[in-house]
Design a protein around this motif. Structure first.
Motif, mmCIF file in Angstrom:
data_model
loop_
_atom_site.group_PDB
_atom_site.id
_atom_site.type_symbol
_atom_site.label_atom_id
_atom_site.label_comp_id
_atom_site.label_asym_id
_atom_site.label_seq_id
_atom_site.Cartn_x
_atom_site.Cartn_y
_atom_site.Cartn_z
ATOM 1 N N GLU A 118 -22.217 11.487 -10.045
ATOM 2 C CA GLU A 118 -22.715 11.436 -8.631
ATOM 3 C C GLU A 118 -21.640 10.621 -7.857
ATOM 4 N N VAL A 119 -20.792 9.785 -8.535
ATOM 5 C CA VAL A 119 -19.917 9.057 -7.843
ATOM 6 C C VAL A 119 -18.489 9.705 -7.814
ATOM 7 N N THR A 120 -18.206 9.879 -6.563
ATOM 8 C CA THR A 120 -16.783 10.590 -6.463
ATOM 9 C C THR A 120 -15.836 9.501 -5.805
ATOM 10 N N ILE A 121 -14.568 9.543 -6.614
ATOM 11 C CA ILE A 121 -13.418 8.787 -6.093
ATOM 12 C C ILE A 121 -12.070 9.663 -5.907
ATOM 13 N N ASP A 122 -11.509 9.527 -4.882
ATOM 14 C CA ASP A 122 -10.534 10.084 -4.470
ATOM 15 C C ASP A 122 -9.264 9.070 -3.948
ATOM 16 N N ILE A 123 -8.201 9.171 -4.556
ATOM 17 C CA ILE A 123 -7.089 8.478 -4.148
ATOM 18 C C ILE A 123 -6.377 9.077 -2.918
ATOM 19 N N ALA A 124 -6.720 8.729 -1.739
ATOM 20 C CA ALA A 124 -6.642 9.271 -0.772
ATOM 21 C C ALA A 124 -5.097 9.111 -0.211
ATOM 22 N N GLU A 125 -4.427 7.867 -0.773
ATOM 23 C CA GLU A 125 -3.001 7.525 -0.423
ATOM 24 C C GLU A 125 -2.474 6.408 -1.616
ATOM 25 N N TYR A 126 -1.533 7.033 -2.300
ATOM 26 C CA TYR A 126 -0.953 6.060 -3.084
ATOM 27 C C TYR A 126 0.005 5.108 -2.378
ATOM 28 N N ARG A 127 0.023 4.040 -3.273
ATOM 29 C CA ARG A 127 0.974 3.054 -2.868
ATOM 30 C C ARG A 127 2.431 3.658 -2.652
ATOM 31 N N PRO A 128 3.373 3.066 -1.683
ATOM 32 C CA PRO A 128 4.662 3.758 -1.596
ATOM 33 C C PRO A 128 5.447 3.662 -2.659
ATOM 34 N N ILE A 129 6.642 4.370 -2.666
ATOM 35 C CA ILE A 129 7.772 3.983 -3.516
ATOM 36 C C ILE A 129 9.030 3.342 -2.662
ATOM 37 N N TYR A 130 9.913 2.850 -3.447
ATOM 38 C CA TYR A 130 10.941 2.488 -2.414
ATOM 39 C C TYR A 130 12.458 2.846 -2.827
ATOM 40 N N VAL A 131 13.040 3.250 -2.057
ATOM 41 C CA VAL A 131 14.633 3.788 -2.651
ATOM 42 C C VAL A 131 15.684 3.046 -1.785
ATOM 43 N N ASN A 132 16.392 2.679 -2.540
ATOM 44 C CA ASN A 132 17.540 1.860 -1.883
ATOM 45 C C ASN A 132 19.068 2.052 -2.509
ATOM 46 N N GLY A 133 19.924 1.814 -1.910
ATOM 47 C CA GLY A 133 21.477 1.993 -2.544
ATOM 48 C C GLY A 133 22.068 3.050 -1.729
ATOM 49 N N ASP A 134 23.092 3.598 -2.355
ATOM 50 C CA ASP A 134 23.786 4.596 -1.752
ATOM 51 C C ASP A 134 23.217 5.942 -1.252
ATOM 52 N N ILE A 135 22.316 5.727 -0.404
ATOM 53 C CA ILE A 135 21.630 7.071 0.191
ATOM 54 C C ILE A 135 21.426 7.027 1.447
ATOM 55 N N ALA A 136 21.141 7.838 2.422
ATOM 56 C CA ALA A 136 21.540 7.892 3.765
ATOM 57 C C ALA A 136 20.448 7.059 4.531
ATOM 58 N N ARG A 137 19.185 7.045 4.212
ATOM 59 C CA ARG A 137 18.066 6.077 4.712
ATOM 60 C C ARG A 137 17.493 5.575 3.381
ATOM 61 N N ALA A 138 17.750 4.235 3.451
ATOM 62 C CA ALA A 138 17.162 3.407 2.317
ATOM 63 C C ALA A 138 15.662 2.986 3.174
ATOM 64 N N GLY A 139 14.602 2.696 2.171
ATOM 65 C CA GLY A 139 13.459 2.192 2.652
ATOM 66 C C GLY A 139 12.065 2.795 1.732
ATOM 67 N N GLU A 140 11.083 2.637 2.434
ATOM 68 C CA GLU A 140 9.855 3.379 1.876
ATOM 69 C C GLU A 140 9.564 4.789 1.850
ATOM 70 N N GLN A 141 9.030 5.318 0.985
ATOM 71 C CA GLN A 141 8.735 6.395 1.026
ATOM 72 C C GLN A 141 7.209 7.038 0.503
ATOM 73 N N SER A 142 6.668 7.656 1.168
ATOM 74 C CA SER A 142 5.146 8.144 0.655
ATOM 75 C C SER A 142 5.350 8.811 -0.578
ATOM 76 N N PHE A 143 4.413 8.229 -1.516
ATOM 77 C CA PHE A 143 4.401 8.714 -2.863
ATOM 78 C C PHE A 143 3.488 10.069 -2.935
ATOM 79 N N ARG A 144 4.205 11.179 -3.864
ATOM 80 C CA ARG A 144 3.344 12.504 -4.005
ATOM 81 C C ARG A 144 3.324 12.483 -5.671
ATOM 82 N N PRO A 145 1.929 12.957 -5.962
ATOM 83 C CA PRO A 145 1.752 13.024 -7.522
ATOM 84 C C PRO A 145 3.097 14.060 -7.858
ATOM 85 N N GLY A 146 3.578 13.703 -9.087
ATOM 86 C CA GLY A 146 4.849 14.908 -9.675
ATOM 87 C C GLY A 146 6.032 14.639 -8.973
ATOM 88 N N MET A 147 6.357 13.661 -7.948
ATOM 89 C CA MET A 147 7.414 13.437 -7.553
ATOM 90 C C MET A 147 8.651 13.012 -8.624
#
Length: 424
Positions: A118-147
């Motif tokens: 009877e106890v329901t738990i959903d992960i409404a939003e995962y903690r973000p990932i962070y991408v840095n280096g030789d990319i156009a826009r470095a920074g924080e990105q929302s995580f999606r399962p299977g990414m």
């Protein structure tokens, strides 16, 4: 943020029946969350927690830096490090204890029990990932399962071949010119180090150094080695001339000392004879057997011999001091020459390291611009830093690597030319 907790709960018969019926439905809901089974909750995750049929027992809460969430009736609960099934069981036990305690005075105690389904738990939003280096826009990105890493890079605008490394006025031709100039500077400094090392080792026959793997022709490198060889011969000649001059002065002084020692020995012998003669003449003078003029003449003779002896002795002391000074000058010349070469070698090593860094950067810019200085090819390097069980690990990834919440992705673009310089 603290939650104002309920002090009492009551369950109507209709609600209890509905809750019992919903248990079977909850089993299906649990099965839908199998993706969460192995994932461990951590700081930054947002959870939706509810108890079926009890509107008061629900919360939308982010896991704080202490690893806790707030939930009605229970207060602050430590959840970081738990999987969703583990947290569901933990909440069922805690809530069941609280509800049983609150309804223990009622007529239908059993009806207030809360089952784990009877106890329901959903992960409404995962903690973000962070991408840095030789990319156009470095920074924080929302995580999606299977990414995957590829999807994360695309969300950041894709690879940036010249991010922060080329301005609008810089062309590949300019970069190639800079790379060629620094290659010549690198080769010259390598030859410089070869020359100093040979001068330190005082080697007679010396073979030229291996040609560095940079953008320079063999003929040009041979000219650089020839110039350094001429400098080496000139420096060695000047140093040996100075040493030879001091050594020659030392030999001359030694010869003067030898000659002066012989002279002092003769003067000492003559002085001893004159002193003996003066003593005999004094005895005869006391007996009035010789004149005073003869006694005065002998005294003058002894005085002259004594003066010459002491002058020669003082001259010898001066020559001995000069000889010691020559030894000190020779030692100082040798020591200063060695120290100067060691310092020159140290400065050359530092300069070579600086040039190597600049040359690597120039090669990297050429790679980013789509031009490779030595015929190499551009490649990407992806590393992922992941925190699990309070420990961070870094590993090499590919574009197809599946990411996890909180991952830090580092993307670097390079070329084979950079590796050639780095190994030298």
């Amino acid at each position: 943020m603290k939650v104002k907790f309920m002090t009492s709960l009551s369950f109507s018969p209709n609600v209890v029946a509905i809750r019992r019926y919903a248990s079977a439905v909850a089993l299906l809901l649990v099965a839908s969350h199998t993706a969460h089974a192995e994932y461990r909750l951590d700081i930054g995750d947002i959870l939706d927690v509810s108890v079926f049929g009890v509107a008061e027992l629900r919360a939308h809460s982010r896991i704080g830096i202490d690893g806790e969430i707030s939930f009605p009736l229970l207060g602050e609960i430590q959840v970081a490090g738990l999987t969703v099934p583990q947290l569901r069981s933990k909440l069922q036990i805690l809530l069941d204890e609280q509800v049983s305690h609150k309804t223990s005075s009622g007529p239908d105690t059993a009806s207030g029990r809360i089952g784990v389904n009877e106890v329901t738990i959903d992960i409404a939003e995962y903690r973000p990932i962070y991408v840095n280096g030789d990319i156009a826009r470095a920074g924080e990105q929302s995580f999606r399962p299977g990414m995957t890493a590829r999807q994360a890079i695309l969300l950041c605008g894709g690879y940036d071949l010249a991010r922060g490394r080329m301005n609008s006025s810089t062309t590949p031709t300019d970069l190639e010119t800079d790379y060629d100039a620094m290659s010549v500077e690198f080769a010259r400094e390598k030859a410089h180090i070869w020359r100093v090392e040979n001068e330190l080792a005082d080697q007679g026959g010396r073979s030229p150094p291996e040609m560095p793997k940079v953008a320079i022709s063999r003929d040009l490198f041979s000219q650089i080695i020839e110039a350094e060889t001429d400098i080496l011969k000139s420096d060695e000649t000047n140093y040996r001339n100075e040493v030879s001059q001091l050594a020659a002065s030392a030999r001359d002084t030694d010869a003067q000392l030898t000659s002066l020692d012989d002279q002092i020995k003769r003067q000492k012998a003559e002085l001893d004879l004159d002193t003996q003669d003066l003593a005999k003449i004094r005895q005869l003078s006391d007996k009035n057997l010789i004149t005073m003029d003869r006694l005065s003449g002998e005294r003058h003779q002894v005085f002259q011999a004594t003066t010459q002896f002491f002058q020669s002795t003082a001259q010898r002391a001066q020559l001995q001091k000069e000889r010691g000074d020559l030894d000190m000058r020779l030692d100082k010349l040798t020591g200063d020459h060695h120290v100067a070469l060691v310092r020159e070698l140290e400065d050359a090593d530092i300069k070579l390291a600086t040039i190597r860094t600049r040359l690597q950067a120039a090669g990297e810019k050429l790679g980013k611009a789509g031009t490779v200085a030595d015929g190499g090819s551009r490649s990407s390097s992806i590393t992922v830093t992941r925190r699990q069980d309070q420990t961070s690990t870094t590993f090499v990834a590919t574009e197809d690597t599946t990411l996890m919440p909180g991952d830090v992705v580092q993307v670097l673009l390079g070329s084979e030319s950079e590796a050639n310089v780095a190994q030298q």
